[in-house]
Structure formats: structure tokens, C-alpha cells
Motif scaffolding. Sequence first.
Motif, mmCIF file in Angstrom:
data_model
loop_
_atom_site.group_PDB
_atom_site.id
_atom_site.type_symbol
_atom_site.label_atom_id
_atom_site.label_comp_id
_atom_site.label_asym_id
_atom_site.label_seq_id
_atom_site.Cartn_x
_atom_site.Cartn_y
_atom_site.Cartn_z
ATOM 1 N N THR A 26 0.878 -1.037 0.076
ATOM 2 C CA THR A 26 0.018 0.060 -0.052
ATOM 3 C C THR A 26 0.829 1.236 -0.128
ATOM 4 N N LEU A 51 2.226 3.461 -9.562
ATOM 5 C CA LEU A 51 1.165 2.727 -10.426
ATOM 6 C C LEU A 51 2.075 1.469 -11.290
ATOM 7 N N HIS A 54 4.899 -2.382 -7.576
ATOM 8 C CA HIS A 54 4.349 -3.695 -7.196
ATOM 9 C C HIS A 54 3.324 -3.639 -6.223
ATOM 10 N N GLY A 55 2.806 -2.381 -5.985
ATOM 11 C CA GLY A 55 1.893 -2.363 -4.881
ATOM 12 C C GLY A 55 0.291 -2.759 -5.492
ATOM 13 N N ALA A 56 -0.347 -3.275 -4.567
ATOM 14 C CA ALA A 56 -1.628 -3.707 -4.565
ATOM 15 C C ALA A 56 -2.779 -2.603 -4.412
ATOM 16 N N LYS A 57 -2.446 -1.292 -3.867
ATOM 17 C CA LYS A 57 -3.220 -0.540 -3.342
ATOM 18 C C LYS A 57 -2.726 0.864 -3.465
ATOM 19 N N ALA A 83 -4.170 2.119 -13.361
ATOM 20 C CA ALA A 83 -4.400 0.968 -12.147
ATOM 21 C C ALA A 83 -5.073 -0.187 -12.632
ATOM 22 N N ARG A 86 -2.979 -2.409 -14.486
ATOM 23 C CA ARG A 86 -2.049 -3.009 -13.713
ATOM 24 C C ARG A 86 -2.550 -3.855 -12.421
ATOM 25 N N THR A 88 -4.159 -2.613 -9.890
ATOM 26 C CA THR A 88 -3.901 -1.983 -8.569
ATOM 27 C C THR A 88 -5.342 -1.356 -8.272
#
Length: 115
Positions: A26, A51, A54-57, A83, A86, A88
Motif C-alpha cells: 500500500t 502504479l 508492485h503495490g496492490a493499493k 491502475a 496493472r 492495482t
Amino acid sequence: MPAQPRVRQDGEGRLRLHVSRPAKGTAVVKVSGEVDLGTAPRLWQMLSERLHGHGAKLIVNLSELDFFGVAGFRVLERAQLLADERGTLLFIHPGECRSARRMLDLYDGDGLRTL
């Protein structure tokens, strides 16, 4: 150990961007100052960098803005498209910024998620 927050400021000091990572996967981008035609490219660069990570949020906190123009809104739309591409989750927190709230309230499309 959490990464150190980063603060970036445009050359005129009208836009300040602060990145923090409160949890694994995050990122929070806190935006303060003004987002207009002159500063929107800097906001896009920051969001695009996050973005492409490698973040999910990703949470975009607009609560400390003095002004949020149409150019900033276009950046958020573009960020949402990236997003989605990707995988995200992108969330927008307008806070009490009246110009950001007004634009987000007028938006009738799908995609932008507000907190």
C-alpha cells in the motif's frame, strides 16, 4: 522496516507530494498545495511511478489541497485507467477540498473510487 516517506515539491512550491507506505503493498500519496495545468504533470509522474511499482493499493489523499482543477481530475482518470490495467486498487480521498469534492461529485463515470 517501513521505507522513509518522500516529499517532492515543484519548483514554485505550489505542489507538494508526500509518499508513505503504511502497510506492505500500500502506498499513500498525500497531495497539498495546488493542482492545476502547471502542476498536474508532476502529479501524474508521481502516480505513474507508484502504479508501475508492485503495490496492490494506491491511495491519493487530496485532503490538504487548496485548489484542484480540471487538469488534476484528468490525471486521476488517467491514473485509474493505468491502475485497472496493472491490477492495482486506486482510491481517492478528497477530504474537505471543495474543488476536488465538487469535481468528484459531478463525475458520473465508472471507475474512480472515493474514500
